[in-house]
Design a protein around this motif. Structure first.
Motif, mmCIF file in Angstrom:
data_model
loop_
_atom_site.group_PDB
_atom_site.id
_atom_site.type_symbol
_atom_site.label_atom_id
_atom_site.label_comp_id
_atom_site.label_asym_id
_atom_site.label_seq_id
_atom_site.Cartn_x
_atom_site.Cartn_y
_atom_site.Cartn_z
ATOM 1 N N ASN A 91 -12.617 56.869 14.424
ATOM 2 C CA ASN A 91 -11.687 57.914 14.862
ATOM 3 C C ASN A 91 -12.174 58.523 16.178
ATOM 4 O O ASN A 91 -13.151 58.050 16.754
ATOM 5 N N ARG A 93 -13.697 61.387 16.897
ATOM 6 C CA ARG A 93 -15.068 61.882 16.855
ATOM 7 C C ARG A 93 -16.081 60.732 16.802
ATOM 8 O O ARG A 93 -17.117 60.763 17.459
ATOM 9 N N PHE A 150 -16.353 69.018 19.016
ATOM 10 C CA PHE A 150 -15.703 68.707 17.735
ATOM 11 C C PHE A 150 -16.050 69.754 16.686
ATOM 12 O O PHE A 150 -15.250 70.068 15.819
ATOM 13 N N THR A 155 -10.841 69.457 14.601
ATOM 14 C CA THR A 155 -9.798 68.460 14.904
ATOM 15 C C THR A 155 -8.477 68.751 14.183
ATOM 16 O O THR A 155 -7.543 67.947 14.237
ATOM 17 N N SER A 160 -7.761 68.170 18.311
ATOM 18 C CA SER A 160 -8.138 66.940 19.024
ATOM 19 C C SER A 160 -7.594 66.952 20.449
ATOM 20 O O SER A 160 -8.274 66.539 21.395
ATOM 21 N N ILE A 163 -9.731 69.246 22.492
ATOM 22 C CA ILE A 163 -11.029 68.609 22.816
ATOM 23 C C ILE A 163 -10.851 67.677 24.009
ATOM 24 O O ILE A 163 -11.633 67.686 24.950
#
Lengths: 179, 119
Positions: A91, A93, A150, A155, A160, A163
């Motif tokens: 994913n 991260r 993160f 998230t 997300s 980020i």
């Protein structure tokens, strides 16, 4: 009797092999970053994709720097074969975790060569690698900072996306006063 | 025999019943005498040739099956050398190159420790 090998190259067989391994590691690192760029692009994280593209280019520059050094020292640089590049990173991260792990591996490998160079009294190689030590210090610092996003933002929801927006803002550690 | 004089042009680095490796200080090359043939190597070629031989796993070759497994062809890119070795010859060449490499290393140490000018 002349020392013909020393006259031809300043690198010992061991140091040359370690440097060629590093060439391969940097090349592999570049390819993995390229795969990460593609993975992030597929997920729609444009800033991260762009960041990993730049990282891929940077690792290639590192590879060429070492490749050229081996040749300049009279050694035999070997163009690396790069295989087994992962294309999936779980994913969003997971991609950044893999990036940090990769930088740690590169740091370890550089340290190993520097230790071997000092052990052999090869100060030229040790001196050449000082730049890489500083570079790796910076790479690890920024990789950890990105990963911290993160934890700080999370998230969930638009986390997300946020980020990804913050990724370009992460830079090297602030310079020491007077440096 | 190692000679610590810079005047010696040819020095036998290592010798076995199968052949010998000679260092030619004037031409900056190594000479391999093996199987009745004489081959000349520049320094980098010699290192590459040794690496190619070192990379061959004798155990795997002995246990291998199929036609041609008992013959190894070593081609060194960038030079004119093409070697065809049987497994028995490979053992001989490995021993010879290994001995020569040890003497080269010994010479390096002697050059570093005894012949360097200390200011």
């Amino acid at each position: 009797m002349k020392d013909l090998i020393r006259m031809k190259t300043s690198l010992s067989e061991e140091i040359e092999a370690l440097l060629n391994n590093q060439v391969k590691l940097e090349a592999k690192s570049s390819s993995i970053y390229l795969a990460m760029a593609s993975f992030c692009d597929q997920l729609g994280f444009e800033n991260s994709s762009e960041f990993f593209f730049e990282q891929a280019e940077e690792e290639r520059v590192h590879m060429l720097k070492i490749f050229k050094y081996i040749g300049d020292a009279g050694g035999n640089p070997v163009s690396p074969e790069v295989t087994d590049i992962p294309q999936e990173f779980g994913n969003f991260r997971g991609t950044y975790e893999s990036a940090l792990e990769q930088e740690i591996e590169v740091t370890k490998a550089i340290n190993k060569i520097v230790s071997a160079a000092y052990k052999e009294g090869d100060h030229a190689t040790a001196n050449f690698l000082q730049w890489f030590i500083s570079e790796q210090q910076e790479e690890e610092f920024t990789a950890r900072k990105r990963l911290e996003l993160f934890d700080v933002i999370g998230t969930d929801g638009i986390g997300s996306y946020m980020i990804d927006q913050k990724i370009p803002e992460i830079g090297p550690p602030p310079a020491e006063p007077g440096a | 025999m190692l000679i610590l004089s810079n005047k010696a042009a040819y020095v036998t680095l290592f010798q076995t019943e199968k052949g010998r490796v000679i260092q030619d200080d004037h031409a900056h090359q190594f000479i391999l005498e093996f199987g009745g043939k004489k081959s000349f190597f520049k320094v980098q070629e010699f290192l590459q040739f040794k690496k190619s031989i070192d990379n061959l796993n004798l155990q795997d070759l002995f246990l291998g099956e199929g036609p041609g497994v008992d013959i190894q062809i070593i081609h060194h890119t960038g030079s004119e050398h093409l070697f065809v070795f049987t497994l028995c010859e490979l053992i001989g060449i490995k021993e010879l190159l290994s001995g020569a490499a040890t003497m080269i290393e010994l010479n390096r140490i002697l050059n570093d420790r005894l012949l360097s000018i200390v200011f």
